[in-house]
Design a protein around this motif. Structure first.
Motif, short mmCIF file in Angstrom:
data_model
loop_
_atom_site.label_atom_id
_atom_site.label_comp_id
_atom_site.label_asym_id
_atom_site.label_seq_id
_atom_site.Cartn_x
_atom_site.Cartn_y
_atom_site.Cartn_z
N ASN A 1 0.81 -1.21 0.00
CA ASN A 1 0.00 0.00 0.00
C ASN A 1 0.85 1.26 0.00
O ASN A 1 0.37 2.34 -0.36
N SER A 2 2.10 1.14 0.41
CA SER A 2 2.99 2.30 0.38
C SER A 2 3.44 2.63 -1.04
O SER A 2 3.98 3.70 -1.30
N HIS A 3 3.21 1.70 -1.98
CA HIS A 3 3.61 1.91 -3.39
C HIS A 3 2.41 2.10 -4.32
O HIS A 3 2.48 2.88 -5.26
N ILE A 4 1.36 1.33 -4.08
CA ILE A 4 0.15 1.47 -4.90
C ILE A 4 -1.06 1.57 -3.98
O ILE A 4 -1.05 1.05 -2.88
N ASN A 5 -2.09 2.23 -4.46
CA ASN A 5 -3.27 2.47 -3.64
C ASN A 5 -4.17 1.25 -3.62
O ASN A 5 -4.98 1.04 -4.53
N LEU A 6 -4.04 0.43 -2.57
CA LEU A 6 -4.85 -0.78 -2.44
C LEU A 6 -6.05 -0.57 -1.52
O LEU A 6 -7.12 -1.12 -1.75
N THR A 7 -5.86 0.18 -0.46
CA THR A 7 -6.93 0.42 0.50
C THR A 7 -6.68 1.71 1.26
O THR A 7 -5.53 2.06 1.52
N ALA A 8 -7.76 2.38 1.62
CA ALA A 8 -7.64 3.59 2.44
C ALA A 8 -7.58 3.25 3.92
O ALA A 8 -7.28 4.11 4.75
N LEU A 9 -7.87 2.00 4.25
CA LEU A 9 -7.89 1.58 5.65
C LEU A 9 -6.48 1.25 6.12
O LEU A 9 -5.76 0.48 5.49
N ARG A 10 -6.08 1.83 7.24
CA ARG A 10 -4.74 1.60 7.79
C ARG A 10 -4.78 0.93 9.15
O ARG A 10 -3.85 0.24 9.54
N ASP A 11 -5.85 1.15 9.88
CA ASP A 11 -5.96 0.66 11.25
C ASP A 11 -6.28 -0.85 11.24
O ASP A 11 -7.10 -1.32 10.46
N ASP A 12 -5.60 -1.60 12.11
CA ASP A 12 -5.80 -3.05 12.15
C ASP A 12 -7.26 -3.43 12.40
O ASP A 12 -7.78 -4.35 11.76
N ALA A 13 -7.91 -2.75 13.31
CA ALA A 13 -9.31 -3.07 13.62
C ALA A 13 -10.20 -2.85 12.39
O ALA A 13 -11.12 -3.63 12.13
N GLU A 14 -9.93 -1.80 11.64
CA GLU A 14 -10.71 -1.54 10.43
C GLU A 14 -10.47 -2.61 9.37
O GLU A 14 -11.40 -3.06 8.71
N ILE A 15 -9.21 -3.01 9.21
CA ILE A 15 -8.90 -4.06 8.23
C ILE A 15 -9.59 -5.36 8.62
O ILE A 15 -10.17 -6.05 7.77
N ILE A 16 -9.55 -5.70 9.89
CA ILE A 16 -10.19 -6.93 10.35
C ILE A 16 -11.70 -6.88 10.10
O ILE A 16 -12.28 -7.82 9.55
N HIS A 17 -12.33 -5.79 10.48
CA HIS A 17 -13.79 -5.70 10.36
C HIS A 17 -14.24 -5.41 8.92
O HIS A 17 -15.09 -6.13 8.37
N LYS A 18 -13.68 -4.36 8.31
CA LYS A 18 -14.23 -3.84 7.06
C LYS A 18 -13.68 -4.53 5.81
O LYS A 18 -14.23 -4.34 4.72
N HIS A 19 -12.62 -5.33 5.96
CA HIS A 19 -12.15 -6.12 4.83
C HIS A 19 -12.33 -7.62 5.10
O HIS A 19 -13.01 -8.31 4.35
N PHE A 20 -11.71 -8.11 6.17
CA PHE A 20 -11.71 -9.56 6.39
C PHE A 20 -13.08 -10.08 6.83
O PHE A 20 -13.64 -10.98 6.20
N LEU A 21 -13.62 -9.54 7.89
CA LEU A 21 -14.92 -10.01 8.38
C LEU A 21 -16.02 -9.69 7.37
O LEU A 21 -16.92 -10.50 7.14
N ASP A 22 -15.96 -8.53 6.77
CA ASP A 22 -16.95 -8.14 5.77
C ASP A 22 -16.99 -9.13 4.62
O ASP A 22 -18.06 -9.43 4.08
N SER A 23 -15.84 -9.66 4.25
CA SER A 23 -15.79 -10.62 3.14
C SER A 23 -16.51 -11.91 3.45
O SER A 23 -17.21 -12.47 2.60
N VAL A 24 -16.35 -12.42 4.69
CA VAL A 24 -16.91 -13.73 5.01
C VAL A 24 -18.30 -13.68 5.64
O VAL A 24 -18.99 -14.71 5.66
N SER A 25 -18.73 -12.54 6.12
CA SER A 25 -20.02 -12.52 6.82
C SER A 25 -21.19 -12.81 5.88
O SER A 25 -22.30 -13.10 6.33
N VAL A 26 -20.94 -12.78 4.58
CA VAL A 26 -21.97 -13.20 3.61
C VAL A 26 -22.37 -14.65 3.84
O VAL A 26 -23.48 -15.06 3.49
#
Length: 224
Positions: A39-64
């Protein structure tokens, strides 16, 4: 730092009904590390905080999976996957799905291919550096998938023409949306009907902080 992240990750997933194996925890920790590094080289995500990554990327993906039975052996295509959400997280959680990732950005494709190698994911995953519209015109992909996934800003109306053709006869398209989806749904009904699809159901994630709704669309007789 990684041990703290793993503990936080396991705590969140366990508390929401998605227990992780030690290998899955390790893979998601690697995912987070590579996401941060690239992410320091290309724009992959605006989320930087671990809690946000866990909830808004990882958990969000599987909660379906609360509402949709994506299972071993199913064919899944993730359109506009970006940094691999939700497809790669679902592949980590359900290792035996057959996954296709579609992403037009060459830089993001480079990240995805590197990440897959670092995660040790098996050969039943492919990455296409292509636009979804092109895939929807190819005999290789049309009428092929049990599940089509979209988790990006394009509307149902904009996405329907290239998502519905990819479904097999019993396949379903899951559009990840925010809970403010009513206007978009109303606008899409005629287009979906014209293209041979209909909304089967709308499901809100029970994880309130995700603000997530899953719209499930199926093909109907006479569809594409």
């Amino acid at each position: 730092m990684e041990k703290q992240f793993c503990h936080q990750l396991e705590e969140v997933f366990n508390s929401t009904g998605f227990p992780l194996t030690p290998m899955q925890t390790e893979q998601l920790a690697v995912y987070r590390s590579e996401l941060e590094r690239w992410n320091s080289h290309i724009n992959l995500t605006a989320l930087r905080d671990d809690a946000e990554i866990i909830h808004k990327h990882f958990l969000d993906s599987v909660s379906v999976l609360e509402h949709c039975a994506i299972e071993d052996g199913h064919t899944v295509i993730d359109i506009g996957t970006g940094a691999g959400f939700p497809g790669i997280v679902l592949k980590i959680y359900i290792p035996n799905i057959h996954l296709t990732l579609v992403e037009a950005s060459q830089k993001k494709v480079a990240f995805l291919k590197y990440l897959i190698s670092q995660l040790g994911l098996d050969s039943s995953i492919q990455v296409l550096a292509e636009r979804a519209e092109i895939c929807a015109e190819s005999d290789v992909f049309v009428n092929t998938y049990d599940w089509v996934l979209t988790r990006y800003v394009a509307s149902l109306v904009q996405s329907a023409a290239y998502c519905l053709p990819l479904l097999n006869a019993t396949g379903k398209w899951i559009a990840y949306k925010s809970s403010e989806k009513d206007v978009e749904i109303r606008q899409s009904r005629d287009v979906l009907k014209e293209l041979g699809g209909e909304i089967e159901g709308m499901y809100n994630s029970r994880v309130a902080q995700l603000n997530r709704c899953y719209i499930v669309i199926r093909r109907v007789d006479g569809g594409i």
